[in-house]
Design a protein around this motif. Structure first.
Motif, mmCIF file in Angstrom:
data_model
loop_
_atom_site.group_PDB
_atom_site.id
_atom_site.type_symbol
_atom_site.label_atom_id
_atom_site.label_comp_id
_atom_site.label_asym_id
_atom_site.label_seq_id
_atom_site.Cartn_x
_atom_site.Cartn_y
_atom_site.Cartn_z
ATOM 1 N N PHE A 1 0.808 -1.215 0.000
ATOM 2 C CA PHE A 1 0.000 0.000 0.000
ATOM 3 C C PHE A 1 0.844 1.269 0.000
ATOM 4 N N ASN B 1 -1.755 -1.868 -6.063
ATOM 5 C CA ASN B 1 -1.181 -0.591 -6.474
ATOM 6 C C ASN B 1 -0.794 -0.648 -7.939
ATOM 7 N N ALA C 1 -0.089 4.821 -7.120
ATOM 8 C CA ALA C 1 -1.436 4.947 -6.560
ATOM 9 C C ALA C 1 -1.819 3.588 -6.000
ATOM 10 N N SER C 2 -2.461 3.573 -4.836
ATOM 11 C CA SER C 2 -2.793 2.307 -4.192
ATOM 12 C C SER C 2 -4.194 2.363 -3.599
ATOM 13 N N ALA C 3 -4.736 1.178 -3.332
ATOM 14 C CA ALA C 3 -6.062 1.064 -2.730
ATOM 15 C C ALA C 3 -6.123 -0.242 -1.962
ATOM 16 N N TRP D 1 -12.071 0.688 3.861
ATOM 17 C CA TRP D 1 -11.323 0.887 2.624
ATOM 18 C C TRP D 1 -10.399 2.099 2.743
ATOM 19 N N ILE E 1 -7.547 4.654 0.143
ATOM 20 C CA ILE E 1 -6.862 4.964 -1.108
ATOM 21 C C ILE E 1 -5.657 5.834 -0.782
ATOM 22 N N ASN F 1 -3.254 10.018 1.825
ATOM 23 C CA ASN F 1 -4.204 8.904 1.816
ATOM 24 C C ASN F 1 -5.455 9.260 2.612
#
Length: 480
Positions: free
Chosen positions: A176, A256, A268-270, A296, A298, A320
């Motif tokens: 992440f 990501n 970019a990650s989630a 969740w 991001i 984030n």
């Protein structure tokens, strides 16, 4: 005499062929071939071929000694962090709280790689041995009502994973995050100091582009090990009670996309996870024993190299936002003691948990649940004054927003208002030789928060509602 000499010569001549024949029957003693350790330059410096195998091995390690000082703050044990030894409402004066911490760590790293028809098979193992005292021996600090501690020694696996054909299986850094924990004190990077157990796959598309998707173990996270509960709230005076341990049903799903080029990195990650909690109230245990919510988060980050200023200079940025995923937020630094130090802003100003349970009627035959939201932003500048002298400058901002019911419940009953935290730090490192660091850091944090409705009475003087504090830290480290 002459006849005797002649007899001996004849006997010797007769025995020589016999001895030669017997010697031919004895096994020969040829020298065994010598296998020398050979340098393996296929994977970088430090790798050697293991004799008799097709595997290259790199063995290294690190010794780190660190000490720091943090002025103590008065604290009150909160409902969500109470223990049998220190139940909720216990007042802890600053004169009974650790202000110094020491630790010595020895880390052994091994990296073995073998080439196959499907690519490189990499196996990594890192073992950490540590001896700690004071603040270093209270790793979760105020979050578990530990305000002072003695000495401890422990062994921890920092990493243990196998990487093959794009798959990573085992205990490794979280997918992440982008920014590593350069700051010595309170920045928290969610990569988990001991790694996070995972099963992930990374696809490389060429030109530095890649994407990663995988499952991460929720048991490696700190704040998801329990839930917060509310007592008297706008709906009822009946207190909610919950199980001591949050069950783990599903792992976290993390992914990501990133690009790595000569100028730097973009990512970019989630992630998404299931948050669960158990009501243990007598009226609810048979009708609604468990609640489930989806958490969740991001994130986005960048790293830009700045060779035009000095070789090695760079700036990194990360931001984030998450709902019910406090473990994946940067720079919390409030009450979770994420980066090896106890909380230093007062025990009642807590981060809280991902989930908060409460009753919504007088008999508590119906339960409600809220998830805590958080936003974080971090900036990190690395500057080399000389090739052997460098500095890190870090700034973080975090906003923690509990649910509406939690914000409208008294602090003594589990309530918590919205909190804002600023944290800045500067450090200076001198490296007289390569991989040998002598450094010091000074950090400062300011928390803005109001206690909802009321505070406990008769518990002594509470810390300030909006406190600030500082920490100084020194480190000596040798990597080999």
């Amino acid at each position: 005499m002459k006849h005797m000499k002649t007899a001996l010569i004849c006997a010797g001549a007769t025995l020589l062929p016999i001895a030669a024949a017997q010697g031919a029957d004895l096994p020969s003693r040829k020298a065994a071939p010598v296998e020398y350790v050979r340098v393996c330059d296929a994977y970088g410096t430090g790798f050697y071929w293991i004799p008799g195998t097709d595997t290259c091995l790199k063995v290294g390690g690190r010794v780190r000694i660190e000490a720091w000082y943090t002025p103590a703050k008065n604290a009150v044990v909160h409902r969500s962090t109470g223990t049998p030894a220190m139940p909720a409402g216990t007042f802890a004066a600053a004169n009974g709280i650790d202000t110094t911490g020491w630790f010595a760590r020895g880390i052994l790293n091994m990296d073995a790689r073998t080439q196959s028809a499907w690519g490189t098979v990499q196996t990594v193992f890192a073992l950490r041995l540590a001896s700690a005292t004071g603040l270093a021996n209270a790793p979760f600090g105020y979050a578990t009502s530990v305000f002072s501690a003695g000495n401890v020694g422990n062994a921890t696996i920092e990493a243990a994973y196998i990487r093959f054909a794009g798959f990573t299986v085992g205990q490794a850094a979280s997918s992440f995050f982008l920014i590593p924990p350069y700051q010595l004190h309170s920045i928290y990077n969610g990569g988990f100091p001991n790694g996070v157990r995972q099963f992930t796959y990374t696809a490389s598309f060429g030109n530095g582009f890649s994407a990663t998707l995988g499952l991460e173990n929720r048991g490696d996270q700190i704040l998801t090990s329990g839930v917060n509960t509310l007592g008297a709230n706008p709906f009822t005076a009946t207190a909610a009670t919950a199980g001591a341990i949050t069950p783990q049903h599903l792992p976290a799903l993390v992914g990501n996309i990133r690009v790595d080029q000569a100028w730097g990195t973009l990512m970019a990650s989630a992630m998404v996870q299931e948050n669960t909690g158990n009501f243990t109230n007598a009226a609810l245990v048979n009708t609604a024993p468990q609640v489930r919510r989806t958490g969740w988060a991001i994130g986005g980050g960048a790293r830009f190299n700045l060779p035009m200023i000095a070789a090695g200079d760079q700036i990194q940025l990360w931001t984030n936002y998450g709902v019910g995923t406090l473990d994946y937020m940067y720079g919390l630094g409030l009450n979770g003691n994420f980066a090896m130090t106890s909380n230093f802003l007062g025990g009642f100003l807590r981060v809280d948990r991902d989930l908060t349970l409460y009753c919504i009627n007088v008999a508590c035959t119906a339960g409600g649940v809220e998830q805590t939201r958080a936003f974080g932003a971090t900036a990190l500048l690395t500057h080399y004054w000389t090739p052997s002298l460098r500095s890190y400058f870090v700034g973080t901002y975090v906003q923690v927003t509990p649910g509406t019911v939690t914000q409208n419940t008294a602090w003594a009953m589990g309530g918590l208002s919205k909190a804002h935290l600023w944290n800045v730090a500067g450090s200076l490192f001198w490296s007289p030789v390569r991989n040998f660091d002598i450094g010091a850091e000074l950090s400062y944090a300011k928390l803005t928060q109001s206690l909802p409705l009321s505070a406990p009475a008769g518990l002594g003087t509470l810390a300030q509602v909006s406190p600030s504090n500082w920490t100084t830290r020194v480190r000596v480290e040798r990597t080999f």
